[in-house]
Enzyme design. Structure first.
Site, PDB file in Angstrom:
ATOM      1  N   GLY A   1       0.863  -1.181   0.000  1.00 20.51           N
ATOM      2  CA  GLY A   1       0.000   0.000   0.000  1.00 20.51           C
ATOM      3  C   GLY A   1       0.890   1.218   0.000  1.00 20.51           C
ATOM      4  O   GLY A   1       2.078   1.125   0.332  1.00 20.51           O
TER       5      GLY A   1
ATOM      6  N   CYS B   1       5.421  -6.042   1.702  1.00 18.01           N
ATOM      7  CA  CYS B   1       5.721  -4.605   1.637  1.00 18.01           C
ATOM      8  C   CYS B   1       5.015  -3.848   2.763  1.00 18.01           C
ATOM      9  O   CYS B   1       5.301  -4.074   3.929  1.00 18.01           O
ATOM     10  CB  CYS B   1       5.388  -4.065   0.257  1.00 18.01           C
ATOM     11  SG  CYS B   1       6.110  -2.456  -0.037  1.00 18.01           S
ATOM     12  N   TYR B   2       4.049  -2.987   2.445  1.00 18.91           N
ATOM     13  CA  TYR B   2       3.330  -2.290   3.526  1.00 18.91           C
ATOM     14  C   TYR B   2       2.707  -3.304   4.487  1.00 18.91           C
ATOM     15  O   TYR B   2       2.686  -3.094   5.705  1.00 18.91           O
ATOM     16  CB  TYR B   2       2.239  -1.374   2.942  1.00 18.91           C
ATOM     17  CG  TYR B   2       1.396  -0.694   4.002  1.00 18.91           C
ATOM     18  CD1 TYR B   2       1.856   0.442   4.642  1.00 18.91           C
ATOM     19  CD2 TYR B   2       0.163  -1.223   4.386  1.00 18.91           C
ATOM     20  CE1 TYR B   2       1.095   1.054   5.642  1.00 18.91           C
ATOM     21  CE2 TYR B   2      -0.600  -0.622   5.380  1.00 18.91           C
ATOM     22  CZ  TYR B   2      -0.131   0.521   5.998  1.00 18.91           C
ATOM     23  OH  TYR B   2      -0.873   1.119   6.977  1.00 18.91           O
TER      24      TYR B   2
ATOM     25  N   HIS C   1       8.517  -7.802  -3.154  1.00 14.07           N
ATOM     26  CA  HIS C   1       7.261  -8.253  -3.773  1.00 14.07           C
ATOM     27  C   HIS C   1       7.429  -9.615  -4.446  1.00 14.07           C
ATOM     28  O   HIS C   1       7.882  -9.684  -5.584  1.00 14.07           O
ATOM     29  CB  HIS C   1       6.791  -7.231  -4.817  1.00 14.07           C
ATOM     30  CG  HIS C   1       6.298  -5.961  -4.207  1.00 14.07           C
ATOM     31  ND1 HIS C   1       4.990  -5.767  -3.861  1.00 14.07           N
ATOM     32  CD2 HIS C   1       6.954  -4.831  -3.851  1.00 14.07           C
ATOM     33  CE1 HIS C   1       4.845  -4.574  -3.318  1.00 14.07           C
ATOM     34  NE2 HIS C   1       6.025  -3.974  -3.299  1.00 14.07           N
TER      35      HIS C   1
ATOM     36  N   GLU D   1       5.199 -11.354  -5.719  1.00 12.21           N
ATOM     37  CA  GLU D   1       4.196 -11.558  -6.771  1.00 12.21           C
ATOM     38  C   GLU D   1       4.629 -11.039  -8.131  1.00 12.21           C
ATOM     39  O   GLU D   1       4.015 -11.356  -9.139  1.00 12.21           O
ATOM     40  CB  GLU D   1       2.857 -10.904  -6.363  1.00 12.21           C
ATOM     41  CG  GLU D   1       2.833  -9.372  -6.359  1.00 12.21           C
ATOM     42  CD  GLU D   1       3.417  -8.747  -5.091  1.00 12.21           C
ATOM     43  OE1 GLU D   1       4.183  -9.434  -4.393  1.00 12.21           O
ATOM     44  OE2 GLU D   1       3.133  -7.568  -4.822  1.00 12.21           O
TER      45      GLU D   1
ATOM     46  N   ASP E   1     -13.742 -10.516 -24.235  1.00 13.71           N
ATOM     47  CA  ASP E   1     -14.329 -10.174 -22.940  1.00 13.71           C
ATOM     48  C   ASP E   1     -15.853 -10.191 -22.973  1.00 13.71           C
ATOM     49  O   ASP E   1     -16.488 -10.815 -22.126  1.00 13.71           O
ATOM     50  CB  ASP E   1     -13.847  -8.791 -22.474  1.00 13.71           C
ATOM     51  CG  ASP E   1     -12.331  -8.703 -22.489  1.00 13.71           C
ATOM     52  OD1 ASP E   1     -11.694  -9.765 -22.511  1.00 13.71           O
ATOM     53  OD2 ASP E   1     -11.793  -7.577 -22.491  1.00 13.71           O
TER      54      ASP E   1
ATOM     55  N   LYS F   1      -6.676 -11.109 -18.667  1.00 12.86           N
ATOM     56  CA  LYS F   1      -7.100 -11.570 -19.997  1.00 12.86           C
ATOM     57  C   LYS F   1      -6.939 -13.079 -20.181  1.00 12.86           C
ATOM     58  O   LYS F   1      -7.840 -13.747 -20.686  1.00 12.86           O
ATOM     59  CB  LYS F   1      -6.251 -10.836 -21.045  1.00 12.86           C
ATOM     60  CG  LYS F   1      -6.769 -10.955 -22.454  1.00 12.86           C
ATOM     61  CD  LYS F   1      -7.867  -9.965 -22.649  1.00 12.86           C
ATOM     62  CE  LYS F   1      -8.289  -9.782 -24.055  1.00 12.86           C
ATOM     63  NZ  LYS F   1      -9.220  -8.657 -24.155  1.00 12.86           N
TER      64      LYS F   1
END
Ligand code: XMP
Length: 510
Positions: free
Chosen positions: A54, A81-82, A168, A170, A226, A366
């Site tokens: 964040g 992180c945060y 991070h 991710e 989509d 996607k």
């Protein structure tokens, strides 16, 4: 179903974290930190909790905090992180900010032996993005990683239930990020990893049934991935109460409108209205060469046609949109009230009356949307569909648009795509199409002189379409496409290949 809670503290990567968890066959759902209580967390039976990053500093009074009960729920927690700073702070550690300790980008991290880092080398590369750092861990906690600038890049509690990483895991730049998340999921949370996208689709359909049962739903179907997947989901949920409006502006690719009609109405039995408005569009576009004017005319006309159809239908309960997660980011994260401009074309008519908006795909990327499409039986041609601009071939016909030019471009484009599909799949470029330039040149056919149009072929390699490289297509593909186009498409006598990247060029020519 085993599930992981991603507790969102306003970071940019919340969806990416959830996606990385799902990639390891574990279901993850995101909840904003202030919308779920510790009691609810317990009730839901989450197997693990990930606190996201964040933009805030834990010492700001206005920064997002969470109930300390989180530390004693008996559910493993991983703070990122945060999230890591908050975890340390909540348990009594200290977090501090110093300009010279901030890190952005790649960093080399040293990691100790730990359940979280099993199979990860002692030294590896990670991705950092922070100003504050954890100066001291809470009493009894163990520091398990550091970088040159960050004395505590990773820590955990004594029991091995609460973990924090300043970097991070991710993002792909963190070399062993996937492994670290996997260690948390399988080593710490002890999940089995048997979740499948199929389950997600089933849950989504059940939720939609509950939410929309008995209601009338309107969807603008463009035939793109989509909106097509959105239609499939809603069809399973509400059946004939879903009304799909497909506007054919006459500037679609060869056979496209028929494919959409055949797939959705004939094969799937959906309630599809095909608004055949090509004449109307061509009339408005007559004599117009300026790219922006073309776009504007098409955008406006599109709305008028959609509006006319919606008026005939009358009041609907819900308007469905095929918004996917990257669109959510573009239109302002967290601002769920923003209505995405109509799929591919700018702006929705505000005279359509509806009570709610439904966006079943807004948490997905996607490729996840494509996977759902595949699972629900969407034909491969539609699942793999490359992006296609809302104004369609109008922005690929340079200069004035005529019926004859549309025919030429549709034919040339179909030949080019067919050739690439045959020769290059599954490694096809991200986007490949033909453009009809307004340049004519002298040619020769048999004994006669010709004066035909020039077609440009375009193929680009890109992940996000923000930047793009021109694709080095094999000469044989170019040769086949060129020969077939000049032989088979009357009026075209020259083919060129576009070797410009973006920037400075754009993907489309107009
Ligand atoms: P450009 O030409 O801006 O294209 O480099 C980037 C990507 O966006 C697509 N594109 C559009 N998509 N409406 C859309 O929905 C539009 O008006 C539009 N114009 C360009 C383009 O095909 C490429 O994938």
């Amino acid at each position: 179903m085993e599930k992981i809670l991603v507790l969102d503290f306003g970071g940019q990567y919340d969806q990416l974290i959830a996606r990385r968890v799902r990639e390891q066959n574990v279901y993850a759902e995101i909840h904003p930190y202030n919308r779920i209580s510790p009691e609810e967390i317990l009730k839901e039976g989450y197997k693990g909790i990930i606190l996201t990053g964040g933009p805030n500093s834990v010492y700001d009074l206005s920064s997002p905090h969470y109930d300390k009960a989180l530390l004693t729920l008996g559910i493993p927690v991983l703070g990122i992180c945060y999230g890591a700073q908050l975890l340390a702070y909540m348990a009594g550690g200290t977090v501090t900010g110093a300009k010279d300790s901030s890190e952005y980008g790649h960093a080399s991290v040293s990691l100790r032996e730990d359940i979280l880092f099993q199979g990860v080398p002692e030294e590896s590369t990670c991705w950092m993005s922070h100003t504050d750092y954890i100066k001291s861990v809470p009493k009894g906690y163990i520091v398990t990683g550091s970088t040159d600038r960050c004395p505590c890049a990773a820590f955990r509690d004594e029991k091995g239930m609460l973990f924090g990483v300043q970097f991070h895991p991710e993002v792909t730049h963190t070399e062993y990020g996937r492994k670290i998340l996997g260690n948390f999921l399988f080593g710490v949370c002890k999940v089995s990893g048997d979740w499948k996208m199929e389950d997600y689709a089933t849950t989504l359909i059940e939720e939609l049934k509950g939410r929309l049962g008995g209601k009338k739903v309107l969807l603008g179907l463009s035939g793109g991935v989509d909106s097509s997947v959105c239609a499939m989901l809603l069809n399973r949920a509400v059946g004939k109460d879903l009304i799909c409006v497909f506007v054919d502006h006459g500037l679609l690719r060869k056979g496209e409108a028929d494919l959409v009609e055949k797939t959705f109405r004939d094969e799937m039995g959906m309630n599809l209205i095909r608004a055949d408005a090509s004449e109307r569009f061509l009339k408005k576009l007559k004599g117009v060469s300026d790219p922006e004017s073309k776009r504007k005319i098409i955008g406006e006309e599109f709305i008028r046609v959609f509006e006319a159809q919606a008026k005939k239908i009358g009041h609907v309960n819900a308007l469905a949109q095929g918004t996917i997660y990257p669109d959510v980011i573009e239109s302002g994260k967290g601002d769920s009230a923003v209505i995405k401009s109509h799929h591919n074309v700018g702006g929705l008519p505000d005279v359509i009356s509806f009570d709610e908006i439904v966006e079943p795909l807004r948490d997905l990327f996607k490729d996840e949307v494509r996977e759902i499409g595949r699972l629900l039986g969407l034909p491969d041609e539609l699942v793999r569909r490359q992006p296609f601009p809302g104004p369609g071939l109008a922005v690929r016909i340079i200069g004035e648009i005529t019926e004859e030019k549309i025919r030429m471009l549709q034919d040339a484009d179909a030949i080019f795509r067919e050739t690439v599909d045959r020769e290059c799949l599954p490694e096809a470029p991200a986007q490949y199409f033909a453009v009809l330039t307004d340049t004519r040149s002298v040619g020769v056919m048999g004994d006669a002189r010709t004066y035909g149009y020039t077609v440009a072929l375009r193929a680009v390699t890109t992940d996000d379409f923000m930047t793009a490289e021109w694709t080095r297509l094999p000469y044989e593909v170019l040769e086949t496409a060129s020969r077939r186009i000049t032989n088979e498409v009357h009026g075209i006598s020259r083919v060129v290949f576009d070797i410009s990247s973006k920037p400075p060029a754009t993907v489309e020519w107009e």
